[in-house]
Design an enzyme around this catalytic site. Structure first.
Site, PDB file in Angstrom:
ATOM      1  N   ASP A   1       9.339   0.291  41.289  1.00  0.00           N
ATOM      2  CA  ASP A   1       9.950   1.460  40.848  1.00  0.00           C
ATOM      3  C   ASP A   1      10.406   2.464  39.781  1.00  0.00           C
ATOM      4  O   ASP A   1      10.674   3.472  39.428  1.00  0.00           O
ATOM      5  CB  ASP A   1      11.066   1.208  42.022  1.00  0.00           C
ATOM      6  CG  ASP A   1      11.389   2.245  43.403  1.00  0.00           C
ATOM      7  OD1 ASP A   1       9.725   2.377  43.586  1.00  0.00           O
ATOM      8  OD2 ASP A   1      11.667   1.438  43.522  1.00  0.00           O
TER       9      ASP A   1
ATOM     10  N   THR B   1      14.834  -3.869  40.463  1.00  0.00           N
ATOM     11  CA  THR B   1      14.782  -2.771  41.096  1.00  0.00           C
ATOM     12  C   THR B   1      13.370  -2.770  42.805  1.00  0.00           C
ATOM     13  O   THR B   1      13.414  -4.128  43.042  1.00  0.00           O
ATOM     14  CB  THR B   1      13.518  -2.396  40.605  1.00  0.00           C
ATOM     15  OG1 THR B   1      11.477  -2.733  40.108  1.00  0.00           O
ATOM     16  CG2 THR B   1      13.669  -1.428  38.606  1.00  0.00           C
ATOM     17  N   ASP B   2      13.589  -2.453  43.161  1.00  0.00           N
ATOM     18  CA  ASP B   2      12.166  -2.209  44.385  1.00  0.00           C
ATOM     19  C   ASP B   2      11.059  -2.223  43.569  1.00  0.00           C
ATOM     20  O   ASP B   2      11.090  -2.735  42.425  1.00  0.00           O
ATOM     21  CB  ASP B   2      12.310  -1.609  45.299  1.00  0.00           C
ATOM     22  CG  ASP B   2      11.596  -2.100  46.933  1.00  0.00           C
ATOM     23  OD1 ASP B   2      10.729  -2.886  46.850  1.00  0.00           O
ATOM     24  OD2 ASP B   2      12.555  -1.218  48.067  1.00  0.00           O
ATOM     25  N   TRP B   3       9.604  -2.183  44.881  1.00  0.00           N
ATOM     26  CA  TRP B   3       8.177  -2.671  43.755  1.00  0.00           C
ATOM     27  C   TRP B   3       8.185  -1.460  43.158  1.00  0.00           C
ATOM     28  O   TRP B   3       8.016  -0.293  43.509  1.00  0.00           O
ATOM     29  CB  TRP B   3       7.458  -2.398  45.323  1.00  0.00           C
ATOM     30  CG  TRP B   3       6.263  -3.378  45.370  1.00  0.00           C
ATOM     31  CD1 TRP B   3       5.026  -2.371  44.954  1.00  0.00           C
ATOM     32  CD2 TRP B   3       5.858  -4.502  44.879  1.00  0.00           C
ATOM     33  NE1 TRP B   3       3.369  -2.727  45.047  1.00  0.00           N
ATOM     34  CE2 TRP B   3       4.194  -4.466  44.934  1.00  0.00           C
ATOM     35  CE3 TRP B   3       6.224  -6.003  45.748  1.00  0.00           C
ATOM     36  CZ2 TRP B   3       3.538  -5.914  44.639  1.00  0.00           C
ATOM     37  CZ3 TRP B   3       5.321  -6.839  45.670  1.00  0.00           C
ATOM     38  CH2 TRP B   3       4.641  -6.928  45.166  1.00  0.00           C
TER      39      TRP B   3
END
Length: 835
Positions: free
Chosen positions: A361, A357-359
């Site tokens: 997310d 995932t991104d930050w």
């Protein structure tokens, strides 16, 4: 058991699952090691491998001689969208109270002699690994660059504890996006948009290779790069982080970078190379509003044909991992889409890397997207969709909730094993089990002159000459250039504009700090535009009077009170004016804008200077194309340097003086007005001159400069365009050749671009599509033949039924102003998702 396995393989083959060969050929010995390790792991250990934490959790930023700058505090909170009442209350607090509340913010809020020193907490680190079994850690403390020695120390300690408690190495990741972003003393390259402008995949490969080497010198085995979000909307604040608007440019560049980062063997990546995380899968760069992390609404055909294409290329090139788009597409968050994550990527392409995932997310599935009722529900949705690792930077709650979901049967053990198998595979491929740490001996070239020259070369090849009336460039003057042009001789240059004496503007965001700000102490050895021009022409010949400057304590768009009159007065002493204008640094949400026009102060500066009658050269230093239609006619020359990195000032000086030749071309369409934001591959019906009847209808596409445009100090002539087949079918390979001659008096490099147009189709065809490109050097008078091998199926499109289709009829192939018409004799429609 053997019969059951064979039956399962036969059944899956019948569904077409094995029609695609594995993106990375399977290594039986490596796979056996993965299975052996997996078999020994407990559920807690497996779930821990699926969590990635921020390094800040394992330490503390101590502040010495702390003195808070309240204007910085106000600016930071405004950028994060905090209400005015909260901001007003915060700035009224005492220094220590503000530090306690905001001290861990990834933006500097201090002034004067304040020092921030980050110290790791070994007890906390030990607990997170021994109890929670955490398998990955990321980021730089306070999102600010650390020294080579600190990285060696911190990551080595993490690996020691990981091997001690788990017997499994950590995979440490950093946003080393255009060089070693977060490592002091390393090499920074031009931003990706510049590499796109170079149209030179060799530069992308070499930059990635050097970044890999320097990352491993810092003991970091994993980088969150390349970025292939198509930059098709100039409002978007991360436009400069990819290679431009075209799918083919991004696809060829990402393949080159993956090879540079990972080396020749994706199953056995050596100690001088790193794993990649291609991002952000996919359509992150297409927000409807232009704002970061907001929804995209795209036709399914456009998704498959364009936005998916670079990620498909990355998967087939063997990228070890991918990072997922934070937002949604057509109402479906990417982190929740089984169709996009598992079917399109993992099954259809047989890609066996892992998805991160991104930050935070997964949290956004319930907090922002509202497709989950709470965090536990969000984890269930994301993991079942195909997410393998959660970047949950500040909490181990992921581990607790995911274990509950497994025990409740809401996430199957098979899905956990699949995710962990993919994570272990990346760690084995990186050689981390055998050599968890790198750096030291063998990495003596870190930050060397050879690498600096590679960065300088990339900067020179990526700058774009957009206008050169009366041959005003190159500016020779008192500079002893072998390419003297009499009408461009001069004595004095007035250098003006907010970007004239700023290193921050040249290196951009993701440079030493997240936003690229507050890093002046790390860039003192590099030259601003002013310093580079002084070195080139002599300080006595350069007058610096900026007229407009940025407010370094404000948001990226904040400017100080202009002093345009001072610049106008200084122009009286100059023969020519160079106006360095554009943007300050930004990335992600803080880079959102409300007005695409270049700032009014900067445009007023140029207008006032134009009244002096002195010739003006505009130097555009910007991450996205800001509108300049009202000042472009006032300039004799325009150079777009984009964001060229630490050697951008030197590269510009070399080009302006004629010691290097321009060869960059725009990798984007430069708009002229806010209501004509478009791309080069628009649908043919988007440009209609008139409509018969009562209506006065004008839908002409208006632009400042087109995609692929760029000038040189020499001239090139194209001739003899040939296609080996006048008629073809889907199974053919078309050989296209063209002669290119340097008809000028200077050596130069030329990017040769091959386009196609489908003249009639069952869905409205694109105006044209780039199909391939290459770049070559030519001496004066020299001719070379360029040959492209174009699979005929590359001319196919995704039809209304979402199937790949190549229809009979005429196509036009174009190179420069030359064209050839060829005919497809038989329609073919594919039943497979990829061709």
């Amino acid at each position: 058991m053997k019969r059951i396995v064979l039956l399962a393989i036969w059944m899956m083959a019948g569904t077409g699952l094995y029609a695609q060969k594995p993106a990375i050929p399977r290594d039986a010995q490596l796979e056996a090691k993965i299975e052996k390790t997996l078999a020994k792991m407990t559920l807690d250990e497996k779930i821990g491998q699926m969590l990635e934490l921020n390094l800040d959790v394992m330490g503390k930023m101590t502040v010495e001689n702390a003195k808070v700058d309240r204007e910085k505090v106000r600016s930071v909170l405004q950028q994060y969208g905090r209400p005015d009442s909260e901001i007003d209350a915060m700035v009224k607090l005492g220094d220590q109270e503000i530090i306690d509340k905001l001290g861990s913010f990834p933006v500097d809020i201090y002034q004067g002699e304040t020092k921030r020193i980050w110290k790791i907490n070994e007890v906390m680190l030990d607990t997170l690994i021994s109890k929670w079994k955490v398998g990955s850690i990321l980021n730089a403390p306070g999102s600010s660059a650390a020294s080579l020695e600190d990285w060696q120390k911190w990551i080595r300690l993490i690996q020691e504890k990981s091997m001690k408690h788990l017997g499994i190495p950590d995979i440490y990741g950093l946003d080393h996006n255009h060089g070693v972003t977060y490592t002091k003393g390393g090499t920074l390259f031009p931003q990706p948009i510049n590499l796109g402008a170079s149209f030179n995949t060799d530069l992308a490969f070499r930059g990635a290779e050097i970044t890999a080497y320097e990352s491993r010198a810092a003991n970091c085995p994993w980088v969150y790069n390349p970025v292939v979000d198509l930059s098709r909307d100039p409002r978007w604040p991360r436009m400069w982080e990819s290679f431009g608007e075209d799918a083919i440019v991004n696809s060829k560049m990402v393949v080159a970078e993956i090879k540079g980062y990972q080396g020749e063997d994706n199953n056995h990546i050596d100690r001088f190379h790193v794993g990649t995380s291609t991002k952000h899968y996919f359509a992150y760069g297409a927000p409807w509003t232009g704002k970061d992390r907001t929804p995209a609404y795209l036709a399914p055909q456009m998704i498959r044909e364009k936005y998916f294409e670079p990620f498909k290329a990355a998967a087939l090139a063997g990228t070890l991992t991918m990072m997922v788009n934070s937002a949604s597409v057509n109402g479906v968050p990417l982190h929740a889409s089984y169709e996009y994550l598992t079917k399109w990527l993992k099954e259809d392409l047989q890609w066996d890397g892992f998805l991160v995932t991104d930050w935070a997310d997964i949290n956004n599935l319930y907090s922002r997207e509202k497709v989950a009722k709470d965090k536990k529900d969000a984890i269930r949705i994301a993991i079942n969709a195909g997410i393998d690792m959660s970047m949950d930077p500040y909490s181990v709650e992921f581990c607790i909730l995911l274990k509950e979901l497994v025990n409740e049967g809401k996430v199957k053990m098979e899905r956990i094993d699949d995710a962990v198998r993919r994570i272990l595979r990346a760690k084995y491929r990186l050689g981390l089990f055998d050599e968890p740490n790198t750096g030291g001996k063998g990495f003596e070239k870190f930050g060397c002159e050879e690498f600096a020259q590679a960065s300088l070369k990339a900067a020179e090849e990526s700058m774009v000459l957009l206008k050169n009336e009366d041959g005003i460039l190159p500016l020779n003057g008192n500079h002893n250039s072998p390419f003297s042009i009499p009408n461009s001789q001069f004595k004095k240059i007035l250098l003006t504009g907010p970007n004239a004496n700023q290193m921050r503007c040249l290196h951009g965001g993701w440079s030493y700090t997240w936003q690229g700000s507050k890093a002046e102490d790390l860039t003192e050895q590099y030259n601003t535009i002013y310093e580079a021009l002084c070195n080139k022409y002599g300080k006595e010949n350069i007058i610096l009077e900026q007229g407009v400057t940025y407010n370094e304590n404000g948001a990226y768009y904040d400017e100080n009170e202009p002093q345009i009159d001072k610049a106008v007065a200084a122009a009286a002493q100059a023969d020519v004016i160079i106006a360095a204008i554009g943007e300050n640094t930004y990335t992600e949400t803080p880079g959102n804008l409300t007005n695409l026009w270049l700032s009014e102060n900067q445009r007023n500066l140029v207008k006032a200077l134009a009244k002096t009658g002195k010739p003006i050269i505009l130097v555009l230093n910007e991450g996205r194309p800001r509108l300049i239609a009202d000042i472009e006619p006032l300039a004799k020359a325009v150079v777009d340097i984009l964001i060229p990195g630490n050697y951008g000032g030197d590269a510009l000086a070399n080009l302006l003086a004629g010691d290097a030749n321009f060869s960059g071309k725009l990798p984007i369409t430069y708009p002229k007005e806010i209501n004509s934001l478009n791309t080069y591959d628009y649908k043919v019906s988007e440009e209609v001159g008139t409509m018969a009847g009562a209506y006065n209808y004008d839908a002409k596409v208006s632009l400042q400069w087109p995609f692929g445009y760029g000038m040189s100090y020499t001239t090139f002539e194209y001739s003899n365009l040939k296609v080996d087949k006048a008629q073809f079918t889907a199974d053919d390979i078309l050989t296209v050749s063209v002669d290119v001659k340097n008809t000028g008096s200077r050596a130069g490099k030329e990017a040769v671009l091959l386009y196609s147009s489908d003249l009639v189709a069952s869905v409205v065809p694109d105006n044209k599509r780039l199909r391939d490109f290459t770049k070559m050097s030519l001496e004066p008078g020299e001719t070379k033949t360029v040959t492209f091998s174009l699979p005929a199926k590359a001319l196919a499109f995704v039809g209304a039924d979402c199937r790949w289709t190549l229809e009979e009829g005429d196509f036009v192939l174009r190179v420069a102003r030359l064209s050839q018409t060829i005919n497809c004799t038989q329609t073919k429609v594919w039943d497979t998702p990829n061709i």
